[in-house]
Design a protein around this motif. Structure first.
Motif, mmCIF file in Angstrom:
data_model
loop_
_atom_site.group_PDB
_atom_site.id
_atom_site.type_symbol
_atom_site.label_atom_id
_atom_site.label_comp_id
_atom_site.label_asym_id
_atom_site.label_seq_id
_atom_site.Cartn_x
_atom_site.Cartn_y
_atom_site.Cartn_z
ATOM 1 N N TRP A 136 42.472 39.275 34.404
ATOM 2 C CA TRP A 136 41.570 40.316 34.863
ATOM 3 C C TRP A 136 40.332 40.873 33.954
ATOM 4 O O TRP A 136 39.344 41.256 34.209
ATOM 5 C CB TRP A 136 42.387 41.558 35.505
ATOM 6 N N TRP A 153 33.568 41.192 38.103
ATOM 7 C CA TRP A 153 34.208 41.953 39.366
ATOM 8 C C TRP A 153 33.072 42.741 39.742
ATOM 9 O O TRP A 153 32.691 42.692 40.800
ATOM 10 C CB TRP A 153 35.334 42.444 39.278
ATOM 11 N N ASP A 181 38.201 34.165 47.820
ATOM 12 C CA ASP A 181 37.730 35.764 47.732
ATOM 13 C C ASP A 181 38.810 36.563 47.582
ATOM 14 O O ASP A 181 38.839 37.958 48.059
ATOM 15 C CB ASP A 181 37.015 36.113 48.991
ATOM 16 N N TYR A 185 38.454 33.540 41.753
ATOM 17 C CA TYR A 185 38.909 34.638 42.356
ATOM 18 C C TYR A 185 39.407 33.976 43.566
ATOM 19 O O TYR A 185 40.038 34.905 44.567
ATOM 20 C CB TYR A 185 37.826 35.707 42.699
ATOM 21 N N PHE A 233 40.244 38.041 44.786
ATOM 22 C CA PHE A 233 39.891 39.260 43.907
ATOM 23 C C PHE A 233 38.448 39.753 44.253
ATOM 24 O O PHE A 233 37.906 40.379 43.253
ATOM 25 C CB PHE A 233 40.112 38.705 42.136
ATOM 26 N N HIS A 234 37.926 39.103 45.234
ATOM 27 C CA HIS A 234 36.402 39.852 45.530
ATOM 28 C C HIS A 234 36.643 41.270 45.824
ATOM 29 O O HIS A 234 37.498 41.818 46.549
ATOM 30 C CB HIS A 234 36.063 39.060 46.646
#
Ligand SMILES: C[S@@+](CC[C@H](N)C(=O)[O-])C[C@H]1O[C@@H](n2cnc3c(N)ncnc32)[C@H](O)[C@@H]1O
Length: 310
Positions: free
Chosen positions: A287, A294, A187, A218, A189-190
């Motif tokens: 990204w 996202w 998590d 992520y 990049f959560h």
């Protein structure tokens, strides 16, 4: 329903070899993500790591137990143990100053009327011959003491969503991690951002610059003792990232190449493949390739009014 990348990859189930067969069997007990891709990578890393690395394995955040079972199957082959730590009663209260709105206390508790998570997990371990290998530890991480965990860890999997939970498990896991041992944080990049903030604060405090190797979509992996080198560039958030795990995963690259053929040259899959081919440090390309994901993470929760129960 047919999805485009990256959502399409969350439903990928065809993984090769013994690990692939084990993953198929554990799939109903695994949360997604980290299953399947971050799970697949982590199991490959553990398979390579354990023969030459002392220490046990710990998972902080077990839920239905699929990942602990998969780690346990590898641990068993090397006469190691997996310490599977969880409240088995769901998340504690988030900290609104450190966790962006998303998670709620009690997420991942057993659904009303269903058997308790710990009972289900214990039965699974017994059915799969892992009772002597995987040790469930029922507690909030903040209440675990030094005596509860082994002295040395080869690998720790931190999958507990919240700032406070990840901070508590980092304090337990990092000092126990053997030199060149592996830490995986889910998590990262959560959009809730608790785990990333907990890592930032922890590694600042211990004054150890680390390199985050990205696991799709992520999670990140950190190797103890590995520090940023000349080829690493600091990203805008202050961290150092590498995409080496993705770039070296031939199954991931084959599937991504097929996805580019299916979705076309202008697709997000193409953006990711290209950035992996050109520069294994290109976190911005990563990204960008997942930019729709996202915000898509918020959608299922907006649609469910009940907390997520298992
Ligand atoms: C995302 S789930 C774990 C998923 C699992 N690792 C997998 O791969 O399927 C998060 C788990 O962390 C546990 N958890 C979160 N914070 C905790 C804390 N402070 N103490 C104990 N358990 C915690 C929750 O109870 C929940 O079961």
């Amino acid at each position: 329903m047919i999805y485009d990348f990256p959502i399409s990859f969350m439903f990928h189930r065809q993984f090769p070899g013994d690990l692939g067969r084990r993953m198929a069997s554990a799939a109903p007990l695994c949360l997604q993500p980290p299953f399947p891709w971050a799970t697949w990578r982590q199991l490959n890393v553990l398979t390579d790591l354990l023969p030459g690395q002392e220490g046990q394995i710990a998972e902080f955040g077990v839920a239905k137990g699929g990942m602990s079972i998969l780690l346990g199957q590898i641990a068993q082959e090397h006469d190691r143990r997996v310490y599977a730590c969880d409240s088995f009663a769901g998340l504690p209260e988030p900290d609104p100053t450190r966790d962006n709105p998303y998670f709620e206390a009690g997420f991942y508790a057993a659904a009303e009327g269903s058997q308790l998570l710990l009972e289900r997990f214990t039965r699974e371990l017994s059915d799969r011959g892992l009772s002597q290998t995987v040790i469930p530890l029922q507690a909030f991480f903040e209440d675990l003491t030094d005596d509860d965990l082994p002295h040395t860890l080869a690998l720790a999997h931190l999958d507990s969503d919240l700032y406070g939970s990840v901070a508590a498990s980092l304090r337990l896991a990092w000092p126990r991690l053997h030199e060149s041992g592996v830490l995986v944080v889910d998590d990262f990049f959560h959009p809730a951002q608790g785990p990333a903030r907990a890592c930032r604060d922890f590694f600042n405090e211990v004054d150890e610059p680390v390199v985050y190797e990205v696991l799709f979509p992520y999670s990140v992996m950190v190797r103890k003792g590995e520090h940023p080198g000349r080829d690493d560039h600091r990203a805008h958030d202050g961290n150092f990232y590498r995409l080496t795990q993705l770039k070296q995963d031939s199954h991931f690259l084959d599937c991504l190449t097929r996805e580019v053929e299916r979705c076309g040259q202008g697709s997000s899959a193409r953006v990711l493949l290209q950035s992996l081919e050109e520069d294994e440090h290109d976190i911005y390309g990563y990204w960008y390739a997942l930019r729709e994901y996202w915000s898509a993470i918020d959608v299922p929760l907006a649609e469910v009014s009940q907390p997520l129960t298992l």
